[in-house]
Design an enzyme around this catalytic site. Sequence first.
Site, PDB file in Angstrom:
ATOM      1  N   CYS A  56       0.843  -1.198   0.000  1.00 42.27           N
ATOM      2  CA  CYS A  56       0.000   0.000   0.000  1.00 42.27           C
ATOM      3  C   CYS A  56       0.881   1.252   0.000  1.00 42.27           C
ATOM      4  O   CYS A  56       1.856   1.335   0.734  1.00 42.27           O
ATOM      5  CB  CYS A  56      -0.895  -0.005   1.236  1.00 42.27           C
ATOM      6  SG  CYS A  56      -2.008   1.408   1.295  1.00 42.27           S
ATOM      7  N   CYS A  60       0.520   4.818   6.966  1.00 38.92           N
ATOM      8  CA  CYS A  60      -0.112   4.622   8.284  1.00 38.92           C
ATOM      9  C   CYS A  60       0.859   3.861   9.205  1.00 38.92           C
ATOM     10  O   CYS A  60       1.230   2.712   8.916  1.00 38.92           O
ATOM     11  CB  CYS A  60      -1.410   3.840   8.125  1.00 38.92           C
ATOM     12  SG  CYS A  60      -2.455   4.493   6.802  1.00 38.92           S
ATOM     13  N   CYS A  63       0.375   0.169  10.341  1.00 38.80           N
ATOM     14  CA  CYS A  63      -0.127  -0.841   9.408  1.00 38.80           C
ATOM     15  C   CYS A  63       0.953  -1.704   8.770  1.00 38.80           C
ATOM     16  O   CYS A  63       1.873  -1.200   8.108  1.00 38.80           O
ATOM     17  CB  CYS A  63      -0.959  -0.182   8.306  1.00 38.80           C
ATOM     18  SG  CYS A  63      -1.784  -1.416   7.275  1.00 38.80           S
ATOM     19  N   CYS A 100     -16.645  -8.979   5.562  1.00 36.55           N
ATOM     20  CA  CYS A 100     -15.990  -7.701   5.289  1.00 36.55           C
ATOM     21  C   CYS A 100     -14.702  -7.926   4.509  1.00 36.55           C
ATOM     22  O   CYS A 100     -13.825  -8.680   4.942  1.00 36.55           O
ATOM     23  CB  CYS A 100     -15.694  -6.999   6.615  1.00 36.55           C
ATOM     24  SG  CYS A 100     -14.804  -5.461   6.395  1.00 36.55           S
ATOM     25  N   CYS A 132     -19.638  -5.919   3.521  1.00 38.93           N
ATOM     26  CA  CYS A 132     -18.903  -4.726   3.947  1.00 38.93           C
ATOM     27  C   CYS A 132     -17.581  -4.727   3.197  1.00 38.93           C
ATOM     28  O   CYS A 132     -16.991  -5.795   2.991  1.00 38.93           O
ATOM     29  CB  CYS A 132     -18.656  -4.793   5.457  1.00 38.93           C
ATOM     30  SG  CYS A 132     -17.654  -3.421   6.066  1.00 38.93           S
ATOM     31  N   CYS A 192     -19.479   2.148   8.793  1.00 35.98           N
ATOM     32  CA  CYS A 192     -18.727   1.482   9.852  1.00 35.98           C
ATOM     33  C   CYS A 192     -17.475   2.317  10.071  1.00 35.98           C
ATOM     34  O   CYS A 192     -16.634   2.425   9.173  1.00 35.98           O
ATOM     35  CB  CYS A 192     -18.370   0.060   9.406  1.00 35.98           C
ATOM     36  SG  CYS A 192     -17.225  -0.774  10.525  1.00 35.98           S
ATOM     37  N   ARG A 264     -17.997  -2.574  18.059  1.00 40.70           N
ATOM     38  CA  ARG A 264     -17.263  -3.820  17.798  1.00 40.70           C
ATOM     39  C   ARG A 264     -15.922  -3.855  18.520  1.00 40.70           C
ATOM     40  O   ARG A 264     -15.089  -2.968  18.364  1.00 40.70           O
ATOM     41  CB  ARG A 264     -17.043  -4.015  16.294  1.00 40.70           C
ATOM     42  CG  ARG A 264     -16.327  -5.337  15.968  1.00 40.70           C
ATOM     43  CD  ARG A 264     -16.270  -5.647  14.473  1.00 40.70           C
ATOM     44  NE  ARG A 264     -17.578  -5.539  13.895  1.00 40.70           N
ATOM     45  CZ  ARG A 264     -17.911  -4.670  12.945  1.00 40.70           C
ATOM     46  NH1 ARG A 264     -17.009  -3.868  12.445  1.00 40.70           N
ATOM     47  NH2 ARG A 264     -19.137  -4.612  12.493  1.00 40.70           N
TER      48      ARG A 264
HETATM   49  N1  SAM Z   1      -6.659   0.744   3.084  1.00 41.01           N
HETATM   50  C1  SAM Z   1      -7.945   1.000   3.578  1.00 41.01           C
HETATM   51  C2  SAM Z   1      -7.979   2.081   4.647  1.00 41.01           C
HETATM   52  O1  SAM Z   1      -6.963   2.350   5.257  1.00 41.01           O
HETATM   53  O2  SAM Z   1      -9.046   2.635   4.867  1.00 41.01           O
HETATM   54  C3  SAM Z   1      -8.630  -0.248   4.127  1.00 41.01           C
HETATM   55  C4  SAM Z   1      -7.835  -1.295   4.885  1.00 41.01           C
HETATM   56  S1  SAM Z   1      -7.098  -0.743   6.441  1.00 41.01           S
HETATM   57  C5  SAM Z   1      -6.060  -2.098   6.849  1.00 41.01           C
HETATM   58  C6  SAM Z   1      -8.477  -0.833   7.577  1.00 41.01           C
HETATM   59  C7  SAM Z   1      -8.259  -0.414   9.004  1.00 41.01           C
HETATM   60  O3  SAM Z   1      -7.527  -1.405   9.708  1.00 41.01           O
HETATM   61  C8  SAM Z   1      -7.479   0.852   9.264  1.00 41.01           C
HETATM   62  O4  SAM Z   1      -8.253   1.999   9.108  1.00 41.01           O
HETATM   63  C9  SAM Z   1      -7.053   0.682  10.712  1.00 41.01           C
HETATM   64  O5  SAM Z   1      -8.002   1.295  11.561  1.00 41.01           O
HETATM   65  C10 SAM Z   1      -7.068  -0.834  10.914  1.00 41.01           C
HETATM   66  N2  SAM Z   1      -5.721  -1.364  11.209  1.00 41.01           N
HETATM   67  C11 SAM Z   1      -4.718  -1.530  10.334  1.00 41.01           C
HETATM   68  N3  SAM Z   1      -3.622  -2.017  10.932  1.00 41.01           N
HETATM   69  C12 SAM Z   1      -3.930  -2.167  12.244  1.00 41.01           C
HETATM   70  C13 SAM Z   1      -3.196  -2.623  13.379  1.00 41.01           C
HETATM   71  N4  SAM Z   1      -1.920  -3.004  13.289  1.00 41.01           N
HETATM   72  N5  SAM Z   1      -3.831  -2.663  14.570  1.00 41.01           N
HETATM   73  C14 SAM Z   1      -5.126  -2.262  14.663  1.00 41.01           C
HETATM   74  N6  SAM Z   1      -5.869  -1.831  13.630  1.00 41.01           N
HETATM   75  C15 SAM Z   1      -5.279  -1.768  12.425  1.00 41.01           C
HETATM   76  C1  DTB Z   2     -11.406  -2.360  11.586  1.00 39.94           C
HETATM   77  O1  DTB Z   2     -11.702  -1.357  12.251  1.00 39.94           O
HETATM   78  N1  DTB Z   2     -10.606  -3.327  11.992  1.00 39.94           N
HETATM   79  C2  DTB Z   2     -10.401  -4.308  10.943  1.00 39.94           C
HETATM   80  C3  DTB Z   2     -11.408  -3.847   9.865  1.00 39.94           C
HETATM   81  N2  DTB Z   2     -11.859  -2.595  10.380  1.00 39.94           N
HETATM   82  C4  DTB Z   2     -11.008  -3.751   8.452  1.00 39.94           C
HETATM   83  C5  DTB Z   2      -8.994  -4.417  10.510  1.00 39.94           C
HETATM   84  C6  DTB Z   2      -8.042  -4.751  11.622  1.00 39.94           C
HETATM   85  C7  DTB Z   2      -6.712  -4.979  11.036  1.00 39.94           C
HETATM   86  C8  DTB Z   2      -5.687  -5.421  12.035  1.00 39.94           C
HETATM   87  C9  DTB Z   2      -4.351  -5.617  11.429  1.00 39.94           C
HETATM   88  C10 DTB Z   2      -4.278  -6.686  10.400  1.00 39.94           C
HETATM   89  O2  DTB Z   2      -4.785  -7.817  10.624  1.00 39.94           O
HETATM   90  O3  DTB Z   2      -3.676  -6.460   9.343  1.00 39.94           O
HETATM   91 FE1  SF4 Z   3      -2.804   1.238   3.420  1.00 35.15          FE
HETATM   92 FE2  SF4 Z   3      -2.770   0.064   5.797  1.00 35.15          FE
HETATM   93 FE3  SF4 Z   3      -3.047   2.681   5.642  1.00 35.15          FE
HETATM   94 FE4  SF4 Z   3      -5.081   1.082   4.812  1.00 35.15          FE
HETATM   95  S1  SF4 Z   3      -4.290   1.292   6.890  1.00 35.15           S
HETATM   96  S2  SF4 Z   3      -4.256   2.893   3.771  1.00 35.15           S
HETATM   97  S3  SF4 Z   3      -3.884  -0.656   4.000  1.00 35.15           S
HETATM   98  S4  SF4 Z   3      -1.232   1.503   4.997  1.00 35.15           S
END
Ligand code: SAM
Ligand code: DTB
Ligand code: SF4
Length: 325
Positions: A56, A60, A63, A100, A132, A192, A264
């Site tokens: 990506c 973030c 992430c 989802c 979702c 959501c 949730r």
């Molecule tokens: N790329 C899209 C976005 O950022 O909206 C969708 C996928 S992103 C992985 C969805 C959500 O996962 C993020 O907004 C974040 O709140 C959550 N997330 C990602 N990595 C995480 C982590 N290590 N621990 C907890 N939540 C996480």
């Molecule tokens: C949300 O708030 N939590 C989920 C879902 N929306 C998409 C994602 C959590 C991701 C946790 C890190 C991972 O498994 O990559």
């Molecule tokens: Fe990309 Fe992860 Fe950020 Fe979603 S949360 S925009 S997958 S870096």
Amino acid sequence: MTPHTEARPLSREEVAAVFRRPLLDLVLEAAAVHRRHHDPAEIQCSSLLSVKTGACPEDCAYCPQSARYDTGLQTEPLMALDDVRAAAHNARANGADRFCMGAAWREVRDGPDFERVLEMVREVKGLGLETCVTLGMLEPRHARRLREAGLDFYNHNLDSSPEFYDRIITTRTYEDRLRTLRVVRDAGIRVCCGGILGMGESEEDRIGLLHELARQDPQPESVPINALVAVPGTPLGELEPLPWDEMVRVVAVARLLMPAAKVRLSAGRTAMTEEGQTLCFLAGANSIFLGDKLLTTPNPGPDRDAAMLRKIGLRPSRSERSPGR
Ligand code: SAM
Ligand code: DTB
Ligand code: SF4
């Protein structure tokens, strides 16, 4: 007295006053509000699938899917439709009523990948599951097409307070997030929207997040509260786990401020005890992710969760389907 009044959202100072109350007072009141608005014996169960993993362009800090950090994650292009269908089948067999799908995209772009995601939504909907997706930023034409394909919910998190946001993400703004949320809402898709705790934010930031979530009009139907899953290689990979009471407090305040929402208990449950989770359910959490995996990190798995829910006396709801969809 319930702090949320239908007529007027609470000011940030009022949210702060609620947030700072003694934990047991909060839990007691949140439990009462929860019981007025929801069946306390029911828990909504969603299942997650990462349909496009890693690489990506966003930064973030939490992430594992950002291309900027070396987390050893295996990147995967957009999944085939058949594999998504099989995963949705499996999720339904394990008791999920919502499926989802997440893509590690900054935003949706027109083209064959988006067309395939629309197909995925139609397929999953056809299995009788709620749908979702979380795909990053959207334009109105994308939201319209998702809605037409049968999308029930769009996940798009605010993650933290407006002030803390640029400490964890520099490649987009809070305003970008709010704009996409408006686009989703205007297309008639349910929202959501939640956040992450344990990223080094202050109490004031948690108050700011809760305030921003609750003052959306209408409020989000679904509010995921994630505890950071600290993944080595990300800038937040070395942070300490979230203390249990901080999760309970945020869940309780979310329940008080957004009485009708599904709250949730999302990422981070593998690091929580069953006692800690139970206190969150008492304080108004009424939704979880089922399955062995979230998007890329572990989740307790269907057997462990089934045993926990049985112990507590919570039954997965399969009753969320809205008529005519
Ligand atoms: N790329 C899209 C976005 O950022 O909206 C969708 C996928 S992103 C992985 C969805 C959500 O996962 C993020 O907004 C974040 O709140 C959550 N997330 C990602 N990595 C995480 C982590 N290590 N621990 C907890 N939540 C996480
Ligand atoms: C949300 O708030 N939590 C989920 C879902 N929306 C998409 C994602 C959590 C991701 C946790 C890190 C991972 O498994 O990559
Ligand atoms: Fe990309 Fe992860 Fe950020 Fe979603 S949360 S925009 S997958 S870096």
